[in-house]
Design a protein around this motif. Structure first.
Motif, PDB file in Angstrom:
ATOM      1  N   THR A  59      13.207 -32.268  -1.758  1.00 48.02           N
ATOM      2  CA  THR A  59      12.328 -32.362  -2.909  1.00 48.02           C
ATOM      3  C   THR A  59      11.375 -33.594  -2.562  1.00 48.02           C
ATOM      4  OG1 THR A  59      13.703 -33.931  -4.131  1.00 48.02           O
ATOM      5  CG2 THR A  59      14.052 -31.605  -4.427  1.00 48.02           C
ATOM      6  N   HIS A  60      11.951 -34.608  -2.119  1.00 49.19           N
ATOM      7  CA  HIS A  60      11.061 -35.837  -1.648  1.00 49.19           C
ATOM      8  C   HIS A  60      11.860 -36.536  -0.963  1.00 49.19           C
ATOM      9  CE1 HIS A  60      13.114 -37.261  -5.167  1.00 49.19           C
ATOM     10  NE2 HIS A  60      12.637 -38.407  -5.185  1.00 49.19           N
ATOM     11  N   LEU A  61      11.466 -37.688  -0.306  1.00 44.06           N
ATOM     12  CA  LEU A  61      12.357 -38.290   0.809  1.00 44.06           C
ATOM     13  C   LEU A  61      12.680 -39.828   0.357  1.00 44.06           C
ATOM     14  CD1 LEU A  61      10.396 -37.484   4.263  1.00 44.06           C
ATOM     15  CD2 LEU A  61      12.077 -36.521   2.887  1.00 44.06           C
ATOM     16  N   PRO A  63      15.493 -42.376  -0.798  1.00 45.69           N
ATOM     17  CA  PRO A  63      16.743 -42.339  -0.055  1.00 45.69           C
ATOM     18  C   PRO A  63      18.077 -41.550  -1.021  1.00 45.69           C
ATOM     19  CG  PRO A  63      15.921 -44.528  -0.012  1.00 45.69           C
ATOM     20  CD  PRO A  63      14.849 -43.705  -0.777  1.00 45.69           C
ATOM     21  N   ASP A  64      17.982 -41.721  -2.199  1.00 45.55           N
ATOM     22  CA  ASP A  64      18.932 -40.808  -3.184  1.00 45.55           C
ATOM     23  C   ASP A  64      19.010 -39.286  -2.991  1.00 45.55           C
ATOM     24  OD1 ASP A  64      16.660 -41.355  -4.718  1.00 45.55           O
ATOM     25  OD2 ASP A  64      17.760 -40.733  -6.232  1.00 45.55           O
ATOM     26  N   HIS A  65      17.774 -38.924  -2.233  1.00 44.36           N
ATOM     27  CA  HIS A  65      17.410 -37.626  -1.936  1.00 44.36           C
ATOM     28  C   HIS A  65      17.595 -37.004  -0.630  1.00 44.36           C
ATOM     29  CE1 HIS A  65      16.449 -36.806  -6.338  1.00 44.36           C
ATOM     30  NE2 HIS A  65      16.142 -38.042  -6.146  1.00 44.36           N
ATOM     31  N   PHE A  66      17.285 -38.026   0.273  1.00 46.92           N
ATOM     32  CA  PHE A  66      17.158 -37.788   1.608  1.00 46.92           C
ATOM     33  C   PHE A  66      18.027 -38.531   2.664  1.00 46.92           C
ATOM     34  CE2 PHE A  66      14.844 -38.869   5.712  1.00 46.92           C
ATOM     35  CZ  PHE A  66      14.807 -37.642   6.426  1.00 46.92           C
ATOM     36  N   SER A 175      13.304 -31.687  -9.905  1.00 46.99           N
ATOM     37  CA  SER A 175      13.717 -32.775  -9.397  1.00 46.99           C
ATOM     38  C   SER A 175      12.911 -33.785 -10.003  1.00 46.99           C
ATOM     39  CB  SER A 175      12.708 -32.389  -7.861  1.00 46.99           C
ATOM     40  OG  SER A 175      13.383 -33.534  -7.092  1.00 46.99           O
ATOM     41  N   ASP A 176      12.890 -35.145  -9.115  1.00 47.21           N
ATOM     42  CA  ASP A 176      12.391 -36.455  -9.863  1.00 47.21           C
ATOM     43  C   ASP A 176      10.597 -36.167 -10.157  1.00 47.21           C
ATOM     44  OD1 ASP A 176      14.914 -37.115  -9.164  1.00 47.21           O
ATOM     45  OD2 ASP A 176      14.202 -38.915  -8.282  1.00 47.21           O
ATOM     46  N   ILE A 177      10.549 -36.516 -11.505  1.00 45.45           N
ATOM     47  CA  ILE A 177       9.177 -36.191 -12.085  1.00 45.45           C
ATOM     48  C   ILE A 177       8.497 -37.858 -12.245  1.00 45.45           C
ATOM     49  CG2 ILE A 177       9.629 -34.144 -12.945  1.00 45.45           C
ATOM     50  CD1 ILE A 177       9.839 -35.373 -15.574  1.00 45.45           C
ATOM     51  N   THR A 221      20.309 -33.702 -15.344  1.00 45.31           N
ATOM     52  CA  THR A 221      20.965 -34.132 -14.301  1.00 45.31           C
ATOM     53  C   THR A 221      20.229 -35.359 -13.731  1.00 45.31           C
ATOM     54  OG1 THR A 221      21.925 -33.772 -12.151  1.00 45.31           O
ATOM     55  CG2 THR A 221      19.788 -32.963 -12.598  1.00 45.31           C
ATOM     56  N   HIS A 222      20.510 -36.230 -12.757  1.00 50.38           N
ATOM     57  CA  HIS A 222      20.085 -37.362 -12.398  1.00 50.38           C
ATOM     58  C   HIS A 222      19.981 -38.546 -13.410  1.00 50.38           C
ATOM     59  CE1 HIS A 222      16.883 -39.936 -10.305  1.00 50.38           C
ATOM     60  NE2 HIS A 222      17.020 -39.185  -9.379  1.00 50.38           N
ATOM     61  N   TYR A 223      21.140 -38.890 -13.676  1.00 55.25           N
ATOM     62  CA  TYR A 223      21.223 -40.019 -14.585  1.00 55.25           C
ATOM     63  C   TYR A 223      22.294 -41.112 -14.206  1.00 55.25           C
ATOM     64  CZ  TYR A 223      25.062 -37.051 -16.138  1.00 55.25           C
ATOM     65  OH  TYR A 223      26.091 -36.256 -16.299  1.00 55.25           O
TER      66      TYR A 223
HETATM   67 ZN   LIG Z   1      15.892 -39.733  -7.498  1.00 57.52          ZN
END
Ligand SMILES: [Zn+2]
Length: 257
Positions: A59-61, A63-66, A175-177, A221-223
């Motif tokens: 979704t993007h780079l 660190p918590d995603h990539f 994803s993250d907004i 999610t993502h909390y």
């Molecule tokens: Zn994130």
């Protein structure tokens, strides 16, 4: 389709929960959406074989995603993987992803399997499998960083929200907004499933938007661990009808959809 939340935490590391990552399984294809720090352990925790992952969509780079990617590729190599791995990434990020893999000494000559980066364009449908397609739309998650574009001219500040479609079923993953407007990127669609992050937006604003978007089902999610008490209290105060349709996702929950 089977959907598994491998992790539901935000960018905050936790001893009990993994960073946000979702596994979509259908058509004998396993698509991992994001592979942040600790993804290899999250897969072990869910008893998912590294070799069963066919593709990874980023979704993007952040660190918590990539940043779990190089370590995950190492695990695949150690399991003597031979089937190719597909990496779906926005075209502006292909070079950096390929570079990070190479700079982690994961050289094609030593791998035993191919890593194929498949680039996608913004707002253009692309296929994961014959029956499973995706549209990415750039959101404002990284907009605050764009003021540094001149100084870091080679960086791409691309972050996306996604519409997944399979067999007529529609899933939106925010994803993250960066703002509540990002929740409306696919507002022409009434999704069967809406998966929203809940860190970069107030929960009450999010719930209001969900009421107007009318998805059939919503997972949050993502909390971070610190948010759990407040989120649980807000959810407990909603109507029974809403409580049935909005679920606070937890690590390792899995359902057929
Ligand atoms: Zn994130």
């Amino acid at each position: 389709m089977k959907i598994t939340f491998l992790g539901t935490s935000s960018g905050k590391a936790s001893l009990n929960r993994y960073h946000s990552s979702i596994l979509f399984s259908l058509d004998k294809y396993n698509l991992l959406v994001d592979a942040g720090d600790g993804i290899s352990r999250a897969l072990i925790n869910n008893k998912i074989n590294f070799s069963s992952i066919d593709g990874i969509l980023f979704t993007h780079l952040h660190p918590d995603h990539f940043s779990g990617l190089p370590a995950l590729i190492v695990q695949m190599k150690m399991m003597n993987r031979n089937k190719p791995l597909e990496i779906f990434i926005h075209k502006s990020l292909v070079e950096v992803v390929e570079n990070i893999i190479i700079r982690s000494y994961l050289l094609p000559e030593k791998m035993g399997f191919e890593i194929n980066c498949k680039d996608f364009n913004d707002d253009e449908r692309f296929n994961i499998t014959e029956k499973f397609s995706v549209i990415a739309k750039k959101n404002s998650h990284l907009r605050d960083l764009e003021k540094y574009q001149n100084k870091y001219s080679s960086l791409s500040f691309y972050s996306a929200s996604f519409l997944f479609e399979s067999d007529g079923k529609k899933i939106i993953y925010t994803s993250d907004i960066g703002s509540e407007e990002d929740l409306l990127l696919f507002s022409e669609v009434v999704p069967d499933l809406f998966i929203s992050e809940v860190t970069h937006i107030s929960t009450l604003t999010l719930l209001e938007k969900i009421k107007s978007l009318k998805p059939n089902m919503t997972y949050l999610t993502h909390y971070s661990d610190d948010d759990v008490a407040e989120l649980s209290e807000i959810m407990a105060n909603q109507s029974n009808a809403l409580k049935k349709k909005i679920i606070l996702a937890a690590d390792s929950i899995s359902f057929d959809f």
